[in-house]
Design an enzyme around this catalytic site. Structure first.
Site, PDB file in Angstrom:
ATOM      1  N   GLY A   1       0.849  -1.192   0.000  1.00 10.73           N
ATOM      2  CA  GLY A   1       0.000   0.000   0.000  1.00 10.73           C
ATOM      3  C   GLY A   1       0.882   1.238   0.000  1.00 10.73           C
ATOM      4  O   GLY A   1       1.902   1.273   0.699  1.00 10.73           O
ATOM      5  N   LYS A   2       0.474   2.226  -0.759  1.00  7.92           N
ATOM      6  CA  LYS A   2       1.230   3.489  -0.773  1.00  7.92           C
ATOM      7  C   LYS A   2       0.569   4.379   0.277  1.00  7.92           C
ATOM      8  O   LYS A   2      -0.272   5.230  -0.029  1.00  7.92           O
ATOM      9  CB  LYS A   2       1.157   4.097  -2.175  1.00  7.92           C
ATOM     10  CG  LYS A   2       2.314   4.996  -2.515  1.00  7.92           C
ATOM     11  CD  LYS A   2       2.352   5.279  -4.005  1.00  7.92           C
ATOM     12  CE  LYS A   2       3.241   6.444  -4.351  1.00  7.92           C
ATOM     13  NZ  LYS A   2       4.653   6.254  -4.052  1.00  7.92           N
TER      14      LYS A   2
END
Ligand code: PPE
Length: 315
Positions: A158-159
């Site tokens: 996940g960013k």
């Protein structure tokens, strides 16, 4: 660097001027890093401006929100449209797009699920991430003394905003010590990635890169480069890379939206290969920049053309 920004920001469904896009100091995101974001480039191709790999970026944003348990009030399709409208409205033929989902102001405390989920999209010009000469000359980097978060410490796929504290530590230490960037090892001592890039290592004409389970972000440039390298006839192996493999490699390069495809010429002051951009790196760059400039055919459908909006009077 002051921003060379587009004049408008898409802010929760409305366009506001750059200087008016403000949030309250009690917003959850400021306190706990509760955000998810993307970095996407619009390239000025010979056929007009085009967004590079828009759909996978939107998909990753949606997935980052899922990992962070942030409920998005907009669909994939709405976000994709909003990004295209922002680019069209801002009229910058080559720009970096930053969509950012964050928890706004309502309550404090680490569980921010009562806070509204907000979305902003803005654009600005972002030149060479790792310096003006990075693409041709390569960069001098170090192995960080910081480690990437372990797979059960964070969600590297996940960013997610807060996770970039780890990247900040690695990057600041590297720059303070005179390097352009840091390579960060995972909890087991294998190579993960740069503070904001994925990494590829070439040895005996085979190309190695860290697997997705190796505490990395699933880079969209990484995916593009794997496709290009295989098309060029190279074998690409996604497997754990040890630190010593780096020092004796023939070529190493970083990939990322901001950094594009950037050769590494030394690590910890040890020259990589001949200490300059290698032939395989160059061949991959030529294909990558050929597609993003529109000079080579877009055979994978990576480009979304954008028709710039005519400025209205008063804009
Ligand atoms: N790893 C990390 C940790 C990372 O931040 C990026 C992108 C990548 C790999 C490459 O992913 P991709 O862009 O999908 O190929 N880093 C973004 C943000 C950089 C920043 O300083 O902000 C980018 O390159 O846009």
């Amino acid at each position: 660097m002051a921003f060379d920004n587009g004049p408008y920001i898409w802010f929760d469904g409305k366009f506001v001027r750059w200087e008016d896009a403000t949030i309250h100091v009690s917003a959850h995101v400021l306190h706990y890093g509760s955000s998810a974001f993307e970095g996407i480039r619009t390239y000025e191709t010979i056929n007009g401006p085009a967004i590079f790999r828009l759909e996978p970026h939107v998909k990753r944003l949606v997935n980052s929100c899922k990992l962070a348990r942030m409920e998005l009030p907009w669909s994939h399709e709405e976000i994709s449209q909003a990004i295209q409208e922002t680019v069209a409205r801002n009229g910058q033929p080559a720009c970096y797009i930053r969509p950012l989902v964050f928890r706004g102001s309502e309550v404090l405390g680490v569980d921010g699920r009562k806070c509204p989920t907000q979305l902003v999209i803005f654009t600005f010009k972002w030149g060479r991430y790792l310096g003006a000469d990075a693409i041709e000359q390569g960069v001098d980097v170090c192995v960080s003394s910081w480690r990437r978060m372990a797979p059960d410490t964070a969600a590297s796929l996940g960013k997610i905003g807060g996770q970039y504290v780890n990247s900040q530590f690695a990057k600041m230490e590297a720059v303070e010590n005179g390097y352009s960037e840091a390579i960060v090892l995972d909890i087991n001592g294998y190579v993960a990635e740069g503070s904001g890039e994925n990494i590829f290592v070439v040895a005996d004409r085979v190309i190695y890169t860290t697997p997705l389970a190796g505490s990395i972000l699933s880079g969209i440039t990484r995916d593009s480069v794997i496709t290009i390298a295989r098309e060029l006839g190279y074998e690409v192996r996604e497997m754990p890379i040890s630190r010593d493999m780096l020092y004796i490699a023939d070529e190493i390069f970083f990939t990322g939206t901001a950094s594009e495809v950037s050769p590494i010429r030394s690590i910890d002051k040890i020259e990589i290969g001949a200490g300059s951009r290698g032939p395989i790196t160059k061949a991959i760059q030529e294909r990558f920049f050929g597609i993003t400039s529109g000079k080579l055919p877009d055979k994978y459908g990576w480009l979304t053309p954008v028709k710039m909006r005519e400025p209205a009077s008063g804009d």
